[in-house]
Design an enzyme around this catalytic site. Structure first.
Site, PDB file in Angstrom:
ATOM      1  N   HIS A  42       7.080   1.170 -12.287  1.00  0.00           N
ATOM      2  CA  HIS A  42       6.391   0.235 -13.186  1.00  0.00           C
ATOM      3  C   HIS A  42       6.893   0.363 -14.625  1.00  0.00           C
ATOM      4  O   HIS A  42       6.865  -0.593 -15.388  1.00  0.00           O
ATOM      5  CB  HIS A  42       4.880   0.484 -13.160  1.00  0.00           C
ATOM      6  CG  HIS A  42       4.215   0.002 -11.908  1.00  0.00           C
ATOM      7  ND1 HIS A  42       3.897  -1.318 -11.696  1.00  0.00           N
ATOM      8  CD2 HIS A  42       3.833   0.662 -10.785  1.00  0.00           C
ATOM      9  CE1 HIS A  42       3.319  -1.452 -10.506  1.00  0.00           C
ATOM     10  NE2 HIS A  42       3.274  -0.264  -9.934  1.00  0.00           N
ATOM     11  N   ASP A  65       2.375  -4.773  -8.257  1.00  0.00           N
ATOM     12  CA  ASP A  65       1.291  -4.454  -7.328  1.00  0.00           C
ATOM     13  C   ASP A  65       0.672  -5.781  -6.919  1.00  0.00           C
ATOM     14  O   ASP A  65       0.216  -6.551  -7.764  1.00  0.00           O
ATOM     15  CB  ASP A  65       0.243  -3.559  -8.002  1.00  0.00           C
ATOM     16  CG  ASP A  65       0.758  -2.145  -8.225  1.00  0.00           C
ATOM     17  OD1 ASP A  65       1.777  -1.782  -7.598  1.00  0.00           O
ATOM     18  OD2 ASP A  65       0.149  -1.418  -9.029  1.00  0.00           O
ATOM     19  N   TYR A  94      -0.892   5.161   2.322  1.00  0.00           N
ATOM     20  CA  TYR A  94      -0.182   5.988   1.344  1.00  0.00           C
ATOM     21  C   TYR A  94      -1.181   6.299   0.226  1.00  0.00           C
ATOM     22  O   TYR A  94      -1.920   5.402  -0.196  1.00  0.00           O
ATOM     23  CB  TYR A  94       1.031   5.240   0.786  1.00  0.00           C
ATOM     24  CG  TYR A  94       1.896   6.099  -0.113  1.00  0.00           C
ATOM     25  CD1 TYR A  94       2.819   6.995   0.425  1.00  0.00           C
ATOM     26  CD2 TYR A  94       1.772   6.025  -1.498  1.00  0.00           C
ATOM     27  CE1 TYR A  94       3.603   7.792  -0.403  1.00  0.00           C
ATOM     28  CE2 TYR A  94       2.545   6.820  -2.336  1.00  0.00           C
ATOM     29  CZ  TYR A  94       3.461   7.706  -1.778  1.00  0.00           C
ATOM     30  OH  TYR A  94       4.231   8.499  -2.598  1.00  0.00           O
ATOM     31  N   HIS A 136      -3.022   3.808  -2.405  1.00  0.00           N
ATOM     32  CA  HIS A 136      -2.514   2.452  -2.180  1.00  0.00           C
ATOM     33  C   HIS A 136      -3.274   1.687  -1.101  1.00  0.00           C
ATOM     34  O   HIS A 136      -2.700   0.875  -0.384  1.00  0.00           O
ATOM     35  CB  HIS A 136      -1.014   2.495  -1.856  1.00  0.00           C
ATOM     36  CG  HIS A 136      -0.180   2.821  -3.054  1.00  0.00           C
ATOM     37  ND1 HIS A 136      -0.139   4.079  -3.609  1.00  0.00           N
ATOM     38  CD2 HIS A 136       0.616   2.043  -3.832  1.00  0.00           C
ATOM     39  CE1 HIS A 136       0.664   4.067  -4.669  1.00  0.00           C
ATOM     40  NE2 HIS A 136       1.133   2.848  -4.820  1.00  0.00           N
ATOM     41  N   ASP A 183      -5.758  -0.327  -1.865  1.00  0.00           N
ATOM     42  CA  ASP A 183      -6.329  -1.563  -2.417  1.00  0.00           C
ATOM     43  C   ASP A 183      -5.281  -2.494  -3.012  1.00  0.00           C
ATOM     44  O   ASP A 183      -5.594  -3.425  -3.736  1.00  0.00           O
ATOM     45  CB  ASP A 183      -7.396  -1.236  -3.473  1.00  0.00           C
ATOM     46  CG  ASP A 183      -6.837  -0.442  -4.639  1.00  0.00           C
ATOM     47  OD1 ASP A 183      -5.650  -0.028  -4.576  1.00  0.00           O
ATOM     48  OD2 ASP A 183      -7.578  -0.230  -5.617  1.00  0.00           O
ATOM     49  N   HIS A 184      -4.024  -2.245  -2.737  1.00  0.00           N
ATOM     50  CA  HIS A 184      -2.958  -3.153  -3.169  1.00  0.00           C
ATOM     51  C   HIS A 184      -1.671  -2.810  -2.425  1.00  0.00           C
ATOM     52  O   HIS A 184      -1.584  -1.762  -1.779  1.00  0.00           O
ATOM     53  CB  HIS A 184      -2.724  -3.058  -4.682  1.00  0.00           C
ATOM     54  CG  HIS A 184      -2.166  -1.737  -5.139  1.00  0.00           C
ATOM     55  ND1 HIS A 184      -2.941  -0.599  -5.270  1.00  0.00           N
ATOM     56  CD2 HIS A 184      -0.903  -1.365  -5.474  1.00  0.00           C
ATOM     57  CE1 HIS A 184      -2.190   0.407  -5.690  1.00  0.00           C
ATOM     58  NE2 HIS A 184      -0.938  -0.026  -5.811  1.00  0.00           N
ATOM     59  N   HIS A 238       2.092  -2.035  -3.264  1.00  0.00           N
ATOM     60  CA  HIS A 238       3.078  -1.781  -4.320  1.00  0.00           C
ATOM     61  C   HIS A 238       4.467  -2.075  -3.778  1.00  0.00           C
ATOM     62  O   HIS A 238       4.869  -1.544  -2.739  1.00  0.00           O
ATOM     63  CB  HIS A 238       3.006  -0.314  -4.782  1.00  0.00           C
ATOM     64  CG  HIS A 238       4.188   0.089  -5.616  1.00  0.00           C
ATOM     65  ND1 HIS A 238       4.117   0.207  -6.988  1.00  0.00           N
ATOM     66  CD2 HIS A 238       5.485   0.355  -5.278  1.00  0.00           C
ATOM     67  CE1 HIS A 238       5.324   0.540  -7.447  1.00  0.00           C
ATOM     68  NE2 HIS A 238       6.168   0.636  -6.427  1.00  0.00           N
TER      69      HIS A 238
END
Ligand code: ZN
Length: 245
Positions: free
Chosen positions: A187, A194, A221, A224, A226-227, A229
């Site tokens: 990022h 995301d 993972y 991760h 809730d999104h 990446h």
């Protein structure tokens, strides 16, 4: 010939008139607010126009692949152009000519971002704005973000042109620290997004494997669930155990 022109031509022929379709087929003269290609590009060509093309087809490398944006039109670029053409119903010959450029012009905004994504959207900023404050120059960071967006456009199209909503993108160093991002997070470099939105996270991460995303992290993972990446690093690090990845 587009159907409407065929119909017009038919009417005109019935009236005994002469028909010309030059006006709408003169794509060579097309000037685009972002970038205009001035020659067809095929394997063996090189230059800035090839590099501009590579950025836009970077989302079409095939499963697990990555397109080098080096300005040299080799076999991988040819295959990517062919996949792009197939994705948009064009003749799939791997040669970027008028029809391919016309589609690219239709897909890009005047700032060269693809029509469904913006620099602002990909800039998380923690409430701030802009692409400075990372380890790279602002220009280099924005260049990464631009390619990320073109790959997102390819992913979005492959998933039926439904909305891909981003919950995070570029983060400055303080911003990344604030949100608890990894110290070497992609990022920071403008290479990541995301993704949340209408698709399941597993649908997104599975499809992302076909669009040049080297970094893919999703459900199962750590951190991760809730999104999804995804990032455009050029080696593959994929992990979404709940999705079987
Ligand atoms: Zn992320």
């Amino acid at each position: 010939m587009p159907r409407i022109l065929a119909i017009l031509a038919l009417f005109a022929a019935m009236l005994g008139a002469t028909v010309t379709t030059q006006v709408v087929t003169a794509t060579k003269a097309h000037a685009d607010g972002c970038y205009t290609w001035n020659r067809p590009l095929s394997q063996g060509t090189s230059g800035e126009d090839v590099r501009q093309l590579q950025i836009r087809v970077a989302g079409y490398p095939g499963y697990g692949g990555h397109i080098a944006t080096d300005g040299v039109f080799g076999p991988a670029t040819k295959a990517a152009v062919a996949r792009f053409q197939t994705a948009y119903g064009l003749t799939s010959d791997g040669i970027a000519g008028a029809a391919t450029f016309t589609k690219l012009y239709a897909l890009q905004d005047d700032d060269c971002t693809p029509i469904h994504f913006t620099y602002a959207e990909l800039d998380d900023g923690c409430g701030g704005s802009g692409y400075d404050g990372g380890p790279l120059s602002e220009a280099a960071t924005k260049a990464n973000a631009l390619q990320t967006m073109w790959q997102l456009e390819a992913l979005r199209h492959a998933l039926g042109d439904k909305a891909l909503t981003l919950s995070s993108g570029f983060r400055s160093i303080p911003c990344n620290r604030q949100v608890g991002g990894a110290s070497n997070s992609e990022h920071l470099y403008g290479r990541s997004a995301d993704v949340i939105g209408v698709h399941s996270f597993c649908t997104i991460v599975k499809q992302a494997r076909y669009h040049g995303f080297g970094g893919i992290l999703g459900p199962g993972y750590p951190g991760h669930n809730d999104h999804a990446h995804i990032d455009i690093r050029s080696s593959n690090f994929w992990s979404a155990p709940s999705c079987g990845i």
